[in-house]
Write a protein that holds these residues in place. Structure first.
Motif, PDB file in Angstrom:
ATOM      1  N   GLY A 200       0.819  -1.208   0.000  1.00 56.46           N
ATOM      2  CA  GLY A 200       0.000   0.000   0.000  1.00 56.46           C
ATOM      3  C   GLY A 200       0.848   1.251   0.000  1.00 56.46           C
ATOM      4  O   GLY A 200       1.917   1.274  -0.606  1.00 56.46           O
ATOM      5  N   GLY A 201       0.348   2.279   0.678  1.00 58.31           N
ATOM      6  CA  GLY A 201       1.057   3.553   0.697  1.00 58.31           C
ATOM      7  C   GLY A 201       0.851   4.293   2.005  1.00 58.31           C
ATOM      8  O   GLY A 201       0.343   3.736   2.976  1.00 58.31           O
ATOM      9  N   ARG A 202       1.247   5.561   2.007  1.00 59.94           N
ATOM     10  CA  ARG A 202       1.231   6.339   3.244  1.00 59.94           C
ATOM     11  C   ARG A 202      -0.155   6.778   3.689  1.00 59.94           C
ATOM     12  O   ARG A 202      -0.313   7.252   4.816  1.00 59.94           O
ATOM     13  N   SER A 203      -1.158   6.634   2.815  1.00 61.36           N
ATOM     14  CA  SER A 203      -2.514   7.019   3.209  1.00 61.36           C
ATOM     15  C   SER A 203      -3.340   5.833   3.692  1.00 61.36           C
ATOM     16  O   SER A 203      -4.478   5.995   4.122  1.00 61.36           O
ATOM     17  N   ASN A 204      -2.787   4.633   3.637  1.00 61.23           N
ATOM     18  CA  ASN A 204      -3.539   3.460   4.073  1.00 61.23           C
ATOM     19  C   ASN A 204      -2.685   2.602   5.008  1.00 61.23           C
ATOM     20  O   ASN A 204      -2.568   2.911   6.206  1.00 61.23           O
TER      21      ASN A 204
END
Lengths: 121, 111
Positions: free
Chosen positions: B24-28
């Motif tokens: 995923g990424g930094r927002s999830n």
């Protein structure tokens, strides 16, 4: 036993409308947020709408915002999805799913069997 | 539209171990949100397999286990069995609009 039974799918022309229903049983309906998740043929899962247990708050991604409306009737233990301005890209199996708390942001611990929506002329 | 990336397929012989990764990424995932996993047998609805990164609902065999680190998560299946042949999806919460994000899905094939 938790049961979720969707209905209302079918063939609709582009630009048309459909209303899906999900009849819930086996749990205290108004204690849980509910969701609609769709799956296009041969594709993955996509969340399309969520509603809190009380029905006071609703959530949608931009892909359906302004076209789809989620609602619930806690007196009838039923979840709805009103779909307007349908597009070919909305063709999918639509699943009703139960959250684990009255608010959103968790996981989905029960799913219905799904209802197929086909948008085509 | 998925913001969680999974390998399209993994395979293994009966009795072996396979691992499915979900990036995923930094927002999830990277923001600290939990990861959950679902199993979808052919022609069936998804079923909750793992919740809260590494918890199994009642009735799910302990052959299935989850973990999370940084911006990724993984699902391990040990002692692979024929009935494990299915599609597997990770899911998390995302703070940038699409609240519930699913992975792209991984097809597990038992050789």
């Amino acid at each position: 036993e938790v049961q979720l039974v969707e209905s209302g799918g079918g063939l609709e022309q582009p630009g048309g409308s459909l209303r899906l229903s999900c009849a819930a049983s086996g749990f205290t309906f108004n204690n849980y947020a509910m969701h609609w998740v769709r799956q296009a043929p041969g594709k993955g899962l996509e969340w399309v709408s969520g509603i809190t247990g009380s029905g006071a708050s609703t959530y949608q991604p931009d892909s359906v915002k302004g076209r789809f409306t989620i609602s619930r009737d806690n007196s009838k233990n039923t979840l709805y999805l009103q779909m307007n301005s349908l597009r070919a890209g909305d063709t999918a199996v639509y699943f009703c799913a139960k959250d684990v708390t009255p608010t959103v942001g968790n996981w989905l611990d029960a799913w219905g069997q799904g209802t197929l929506v086909t948008v085509s002329s | 539209q998925s913001v969680l990336t999974q390998p399209p397929s993994v395979s293994g012989a009966p009795g072996q171990r396979v691992t499915i990764f979900c990036t995923g990424g930094r927002s999830n995932i990277g923001a600290g949100y939990d990861v959950h996993w679902y199993q979808q047998l052919p022609g069936a609805a998804p079923k909750l397999l793992v919740y809260g990164n590494n918890n199994r609902p009642s009735g799910v065999p302990d052959r299935f286990s989850g973990s999370k680190s940084g911006t990724s998560a993984s699902l391990a299946i040990t002692d692979l069995q024929a009935e494990d042949e299915a599609d597997y999806y990770c899911q998390s919460y995302d703070s940038l609009g699409v609240l519930y994000v699913f992975g792209t899905g991984t097809k597990v094939t038992v050789l």
